[in-house]
Write a protein that holds these residues in place. Structure first.
Motif, PDB file in Angstrom:
ATOM      1  N   PRO A  89       0.809  -1.214   0.000  1.00  0.00           N
ATOM      2  CA  PRO A  89       0.000   0.000   0.000  1.00  0.00           C
ATOM      3  C   PRO A  89       0.847   1.271   0.000  1.00  0.00           C
ATOM      4  O   PRO A  89       0.388   2.312  -0.417  1.00  0.00           O
ATOM      5  N   GLU A  90       2.078   1.178   0.439  1.00  0.00           N
ATOM      6  CA  GLU A  90       2.938   2.364   0.500  1.00  0.00           C
ATOM      7  C   GLU A  90       3.905   2.455  -0.678  1.00  0.00           C
ATOM      8  O   GLU A  90       4.638   3.422  -0.782  1.00  0.00           O
ATOM      9  N   GLU A  91       3.900   1.452  -1.562  1.00  0.00           N
ATOM     10  CA  GLU A  91       4.790   1.493  -2.713  1.00  0.00           C
ATOM     11  C   GLU A  91       4.351   2.624  -3.641  1.00  0.00           C
ATOM     12  O   GLU A  91       3.177   2.745  -3.974  1.00  0.00           O
ATOM     13  N   ASP A  92       5.301   3.437  -4.035  1.00  0.00           N
ATOM     14  CA  ASP A  92       4.963   4.469  -5.002  1.00  0.00           C
ATOM     15  C   ASP A  92       5.652   4.161  -6.324  1.00  0.00           C
ATOM     16  O   ASP A  92       6.420   3.204  -6.430  1.00  0.00           O
ATOM     17  N   VAL A  93       5.355   4.960  -7.327  1.00  0.00           N
ATOM     18  CA  VAL A  93       5.852   4.702  -8.669  1.00  0.00           C
ATOM     19  C   VAL A  93       7.380   4.730  -8.725  1.00  0.00           C
ATOM     20  O   VAL A  93       7.988   3.936  -9.447  1.00  0.00           O
ATOM     21  N   VAL A  94       7.998   5.601  -7.968  1.00  0.00           N
ATOM     22  CA  VAL A  94       9.459   5.676  -7.973  1.00  0.00           C
ATOM     23  C   VAL A  94      10.045   4.405  -7.365  1.00  0.00           C
ATOM     24  O   VAL A  94      10.982   3.817  -7.925  1.00  0.00           O
ATOM     25  N   ASP A  95       9.496   3.949  -6.242  1.00  0.00           N
ATOM     26  CA  ASP A  95       9.962   2.696  -5.627  1.00  0.00           C
ATOM     27  C   ASP A  95       9.836   1.537  -6.614  1.00  0.00           C
ATOM     28  O   ASP A  95      10.741   0.710  -6.746  1.00  0.00           O
ATOM     29  N   LEU A  96       8.688   1.467  -7.283  1.00  0.00           N
ATOM     30  CA  LEU A  96       8.440   0.396  -8.246  1.00  0.00           C
ATOM     31  C   LEU A  96       9.465   0.423  -9.377  1.00  0.00           C
ATOM     32  O   LEU A  96      10.065  -0.601  -9.713  1.00  0.00           O
ATOM     33  N   LEU A  97       9.682   1.596  -9.955  1.00  0.00           N
ATOM     34  CA  LEU A  97      10.620   1.697 -11.076  1.00  0.00           C
ATOM     35  C   LEU A  97      12.062   1.436 -10.640  1.00  0.00           C
ATOM     36  O   LEU A  97      12.831   0.811 -11.379  1.00  0.00           O
ATOM     37  N   LEU A  98      12.415   1.875  -9.444  1.00  0.00           N
ATOM     38  CA  LEU A  98      13.759   1.579  -8.926  1.00  0.00           C
ATOM     39  C   LEU A  98      13.950   0.075  -8.748  1.00  0.00           C
ATOM     40  O   LEU A  98      15.009  -0.469  -9.079  1.00  0.00           O
ATOM     41  N   ALA A  99      12.931  -0.610  -8.224  1.00  0.00           N
ATOM     42  CA  ALA A  99      13.009  -2.067  -8.061  1.00  0.00           C
ATOM     43  C   ALA A  99      13.142  -2.741  -9.426  1.00  0.00           C
ATOM     44  O   ALA A  99      13.908  -3.698  -9.582  1.00  0.00           O
ATOM     45  N   GLN A 100      12.426  -2.238 -10.413  1.00  0.00           N
ATOM     46  CA  GLN A 100      12.535  -2.815 -11.751  1.00  0.00           C
ATOM     47  C   GLN A 100      13.908  -2.544 -12.366  1.00  0.00           C
ATOM     48  O   GLN A 100      14.454  -3.405 -13.053  1.00  0.00           O
ATOM     49  N   HIS A 101      14.473  -1.377 -12.111  1.00  0.00           N
ATOM     50  CA  HIS A 101      15.823  -1.104 -12.600  1.00  0.00           C
ATOM     51  C   HIS A 101      16.813  -2.119 -12.016  1.00  0.00           C
ATOM     52  O   HIS A 101      17.682  -2.630 -12.725  1.00  0.00           O
TER      53      HIS A 101
END
Length: 193
Positions: free
Chosen positions: A12-24
């Motif tokens: 619930p606290e994941e934001d778009v930047v966190d998501l994209l950083l994890a994907q990087h």
């Protein structure tokens, strides 16, 4: 082959930047698997990398880059145009590598050059685009954008398509390209029967 990295579990606290950083980070790990593997392990890691890159870039092009263009402080258009140009070049290189296959002459050099270009592109996003998102977009909206990115990825093509690299281009051509890619993927995979 070691297990491929798994995507970050959305919370619930994941934001778009966190998501994209994890994907990087996941993309970087997949490059290491492709470069360090041979045979079927290399082919499988490369296929996973191709699919992740296609979905990731499509989602950024549909959700993140259009927003980054509008952020206060100016320079958003030039910053996004630079990222889109990098993405177009990477997609063209990726298409060449796909066409030749992992056993082709020049694949080893090509995958290293692609890795360097993709990771440089990611670092530019991390250094210039993501901080601006965190600075100018409210946290609740950043969290909702993570959901929008995940949704865009579910309908994204599984192969690179350099001509469809804008939000409009992806929305217009993306669903049809995704169907074609998924049919092609299904035909390439051996049956489990």
């Amino acid at each position: 082959m070691p297990d491929a990295p798994t995507p970050a579990t959305p919370g619930p606290e994941e934001d778009v930047v966190d998501l994209l950083l994890a994907q990087h980070a996941q993309i970087e790990q997949l490059f290491l698997l492709v470069i360090g593997s041979t045979g079927d392990a290399r082919r499988d890691a490369f296929d996973e990398l191709v699919e992740l890159l296609a979905a990731h870039e499509t989602a950024e092009e549909e959700v993140v880059h259009p927003l980054a263009r509008t952020l206060p402080g100016g320079g958003g258009d030039a910053m996004v145009d630079d990222r889109l140009d990098e993405e177009r070049q990477a997609k063209q290189t990726l298409q060449t590598l796909i066409a030749g296959g992992v056993d082709a002459d020049g694949f080893d050099i090509g995958i290293i050059l692609l890795r360097d270009a993709v990771l440089t592109h990611a670092r530019y996003e991390e250094r210039y685009e993501f901080p601006r998102l965190r600075q100018h977009v409210p946290p609740g909206r950043l969290r909702s954008l993570a959901g929008a990115v995940r949704a865009a990825e579910t309908t994204a093509p599984t192969r690179p398509h350099p001509g469809a690299q804008s939000a409009k281009g992806n929305l217009a051509a993306g669903p049809a390209l995704a169907v074609i890619d998924r049919v092609r993927d299904a035909m390439r995979k051996p049956s489990d029967s």
